[in-house]
Design an enzyme around this catalytic site. Sequence first.
Site, PDB file in Angstrom:
ATOM      1  N   ASP A  25      49.743  35.591  45.896  1.00 57.10           N
ATOM      2  CA  ASP A  25      48.461  36.287  45.970  1.00 57.10           C
ATOM      3  C   ASP A  25      47.765  35.897  47.264  1.00 57.10           C
ATOM      4  O   ASP A  25      48.169  34.957  47.959  1.00 57.10           O
ATOM      5  CB  ASP A  25      47.609  35.885  44.750  1.00 57.10           C
ATOM      6  CG  ASP A  25      46.389  36.782  44.558  1.00 57.10           C
ATOM      7  OD1 ASP A  25      46.266  37.787  45.274  1.00 57.10           O
ATOM      8  OD2 ASP A  25      45.563  36.454  43.700  1.00 57.10           O
ATOM      9  N   LYS A  26      46.705  36.640  47.564  1.00 51.48           N
ATOM     10  CA  LYS A  26      45.838  36.256  48.689  1.00 51.48           C
ATOM     11  C   LYS A  26      44.424  36.209  48.146  1.00 51.48           C
ATOM     12  O   LYS A  26      44.075  36.903  47.186  1.00 51.48           O
ATOM     13  CB  LYS A  26      46.057  37.190  49.834  1.00 51.48           C
ATOM     14  CG  LYS A  26      45.157  38.265  50.403  1.00 51.48           C
ATOM     15  CD  LYS A  26      43.770  38.117  50.743  1.00 51.48           C
ATOM     16  CE  LYS A  26      42.929  39.102  49.966  1.00 51.48           C
ATOM     17  NZ  LYS A  26      41.597  39.372  50.417  1.00 51.48           N
ATOM     18  N   HIS A  27      43.614  35.362  48.754  1.00 50.99           N
ATOM     19  CA  HIS A  27      42.210  35.324  48.361  1.00 50.99           C
ATOM     20  C   HIS A  27      41.386  35.155  49.632  1.00 50.99           C
ATOM     21  O   HIS A  27      41.815  34.486  50.566  1.00 50.99           O
ATOM     22  CB  HIS A  27      41.953  34.153  47.411  1.00 50.99           C
ATOM     23  CG  HIS A  27      40.677  34.303  46.633  1.00 50.99           C
ATOM     24  ND1 HIS A  27      40.594  34.988  45.441  1.00 50.99           N
ATOM     25  CD2 HIS A  27      39.424  33.867  46.885  1.00 50.99           C
ATOM     26  CE1 HIS A  27      39.360  34.954  44.995  1.00 50.99           C
ATOM     27  NE2 HIS A  27      38.617  34.292  45.851  1.00 50.99           N
ATOM     28  N   SER A  28      40.235  35.785  49.631  1.00 49.85           N
ATOM     29  CA  SER A  28      39.375  35.694  50.809  1.00 49.85           C
ATOM     30  C   SER A  28      38.156  34.855  50.463  1.00 49.85           C
ATOM     31  O   SER A  28      37.703  34.849  49.316  1.00 49.85           O
ATOM     32  CB  SER A  28      38.956  37.116  51.200  1.00 49.85           C
ATOM     33  OG  SER A  28      37.745  37.088  51.899  1.00 49.85           O
ATOM     34  N   THR A  39      35.376  42.167  45.157  1.00 49.52           N
ATOM     35  CA  THR A  39      36.515  43.046  44.888  1.00 49.52           C
ATOM     36  C   THR A  39      36.412  43.682  43.501  1.00 49.52           C
ATOM     37  O   THR A  39      36.707  44.863  43.313  1.00 49.52           O
ATOM     38  CB  THR A  39      37.814  42.222  45.029  1.00 49.52           C
ATOM     39  OG1 THR A  39      37.880  41.763  46.382  1.00 49.52           O
ATOM     40  CG2 THR A  39      39.052  43.024  44.718  1.00 49.52           C
ATOM     41  N   ARG A  68      25.841  30.486  41.390  1.00 49.74           N
ATOM     42  CA  ARG A  68      25.814  30.250  42.848  1.00 49.74           C
ATOM     43  C   ARG A  68      25.415  31.511  43.607  1.00 49.74           C
ATOM     44  O   ARG A  68      24.730  31.448  44.629  1.00 49.74           O
ATOM     45  CB  ARG A  68      27.193  29.771  43.333  1.00 49.74           C
ATOM     46  CG  ARG A  68      27.513  28.341  42.933  1.00 49.74           C
ATOM     47  CD  ARG A  68      28.972  28.011  43.186  1.00 49.74           C
ATOM     48  NE  ARG A  68      29.347  28.108  44.571  1.00 49.74           N
ATOM     49  CZ  ARG A  68      30.507  28.634  45.011  1.00 49.74           C
ATOM     50  NH1 ARG A  68      31.394  29.121  44.172  1.00 49.74           N
ATOM     51  NH2 ARG A  68      30.774  28.668  46.291  1.00 49.74           N
ATOM     52  N   SER A  85      36.300  26.840  43.366  1.00 45.90           N
ATOM     53  CA  SER A  85      36.126  28.182  42.815  1.00 45.90           C
ATOM     54  C   SER A  85      37.388  29.015  43.024  1.00 45.90           C
ATOM     55  O   SER A  85      37.933  29.627  42.101  1.00 45.90           O
ATOM     56  CB  SER A  85      34.920  28.843  43.496  1.00 45.90           C
ATOM     57  OG  SER A  85      34.869  30.202  43.200  1.00 45.90           O
ATOM     58  N   LYS A 121      40.815  29.693  39.995  1.00 46.11           N
ATOM     59  CA  LYS A 121      41.259  31.026  39.551  1.00 46.11           C
ATOM     60  C   LYS A 121      42.735  31.234  39.863  1.00 46.11           C
ATOM     61  O   LYS A 121      43.475  31.820  39.086  1.00 46.11           O
ATOM     62  CB  LYS A 121      40.464  32.122  40.277  1.00 46.11           C
ATOM     63  CG  LYS A 121      39.035  32.244  39.825  1.00 46.11           C
ATOM     64  CD  LYS A 121      38.375  33.485  40.421  1.00 46.11           C
ATOM     65  CE  LYS A 121      37.869  33.320  41.824  1.00 46.11           C
ATOM     66  NZ  LYS A 121      36.563  32.709  41.988  1.00 46.11           N
ATOM     67  N   LYS A 122      43.146  30.751  41.026  1.00 49.71           N
ATOM     68  CA  LYS A 122      44.523  30.991  41.462  1.00 49.71           C
ATOM     69  C   LYS A 122      45.502  30.158  40.639  1.00 49.71           C
ATOM     70  O   LYS A 122      46.591  30.604  40.317  1.00 49.71           O
ATOM     71  CB  LYS A 122      44.667  30.675  42.956  1.00 49.71           C
ATOM     72  CG  LYS A 122      43.770  31.518  43.827  1.00 49.71           C
ATOM     73  CD  LYS A 122      44.137  32.984  43.790  1.00 49.71           C
ATOM     74  CE  LYS A 122      42.955  33.897  43.734  1.00 49.71           C
ATOM     75  NZ  LYS A 122      43.263  35.317  43.675  1.00 49.71           N
TER      76      LYS A 122
HETATM   77  N1  URA Z   1      35.529  33.401  46.680  1.00 48.33           N
HETATM   78  C1  URA Z   1      35.497  32.730  45.501  1.00 48.33           C
HETATM   79  O1  URA Z   1      36.213  33.078  44.561  1.00 48.33           O
HETATM   80  N2  URA Z   1      34.675  31.692  45.390  1.00 48.33           N
HETATM   81  C2  URA Z   1      33.881  31.263  46.381  1.00 48.33           C
HETATM   82  O2  URA Z   1      33.172  30.300  46.203  1.00 48.33           O
HETATM   83  C3  URA Z   1      33.902  31.955  47.612  1.00 48.33           C
HETATM   84  C4  URA Z   1      34.734  33.037  47.733  1.00 48.33           C
END
Ligand code: URA
Length: 437
Positions: A82-85, A122, A170, A185, A189-190
């Site tokens: 996966d990718k996360h930004s 997203t 937050r 964070s 999730k990942k």
């Molecule tokens: N994306 C996230 O899931 N968490 C963050 O804190 C910042 C970007």
Amino acid sequence: MLFKDIIRKKRDGGELTDDEIQIFVDGLATESLPAEQVSSLAMAICLNSMSFDEAAILTSKMALSGTVLDWNAEALDGPVVDKHSTGGVGDKVSFLLAPIAAACGCYVPMISGRGLGHTGGTTDKIESIPGYNAMPDFETFRRVVKEVGCAVIGQTPELAPADRRLYAIRDVTGTVESVPLITASILSKKIAAGLGGLVMDVKVGTGAFMTTIERARELSTSIINTAANLGVRTHTLITDMNEVLGTTAGNALEIEESVLFLRNQQRETRLNEVVMGLCAEMLLVGGIEEDRDAAARMCDEAVTSGHAAEVFDRMVNALGGPADFVADYSQYLARAPVVRQVHATGTVTAMNTRAVGGAIIELGGGRHVVGEKLDLSVGFSNIAPIGTELDGETPLAVIHAASEDAAAAAEKHLLEAVSLGDKAPPATPVIHEILTG
Ligand code: URA
């Protein structure tokens, strides 16, 4: 132990113990901690940070606060990556990258977030597609990933519930910009998604949570090292967020731009570079390719052949959306009643991208308070990139708003966010660095 003593300890710069972090995570996951105590501790962490060990403990406890997926039983014939930004403005990379990577043989179980601070989310954007269920049950999520190759969903209550609550608080309390909180964070999730490999898009610039390259490197290193500790191979690209990515910013508008990209009709240069760069890295992390250039060619071919668009359509339909979305997106996406051009004179020399994100929130496209309902139709399209010489013909952007008053306010915000001069500044790279740990 009183929770206020944990807040006081962090406020005074102390290091939290395993037990104290557990109390925090349990209180988040069960929603037994009141929002004011959560936000106070989040602010204390923002101000005084956390050690590497504290952040690693927080990450793994948040990941374990709910279900952790295991893909082994599915006997998939490709890597789960996966990718996360870290978040930006106009960042529609996920809608492109998930189907492109799937078309290249990866499995992408993408658990995304909602809007955070000034950045769009997203999950909110994908919900612009009528019928699309971004919160499916696990069985559906698993089935779609297995059958289609990718599923872009939101954070369901079962997955990393501690992050879900902390993230929402937050978002509205000015406590996003913290390396350990962002690390925990994202990675919680990942890890809960059961990934074998991850590619991070760490944004830097006026629209990013990390505004300097040093801070972006610090966050990248924190994510790579924490992920390695937890057994997830991670590569990071540090990419530019000194201007909106692509030509649109706003939920449904970004989905439209994504469809045009997947149809190989409109691939804005900077967006294309970021998508191809991240996607190629996913193929490397997943072991599908060993050579970066060959991987990038494979990703490009997935778009030009139409294969990625087909995967996107199948994903949308499998999650409840229309079967012909890519072909007929314009009949499905919400449209704002007021659409008008903004004109200015000069050359675009800089953009306060955070302020552009703020203008979208003011238009109704992002949240002021937890749980606020969004107007998915609003935002900006045709955004002129830095270096554009504006003439009477070329607008600075097109505003999509719910009313004339909202459009007038957005125009004012946009004009304040953009600097104009006589000549274009020197071009800057969109991919600054690639870190592989
Ligand atoms: N994306 C996230 O899931 N968490 C963050 O804190 C910042 C970007």
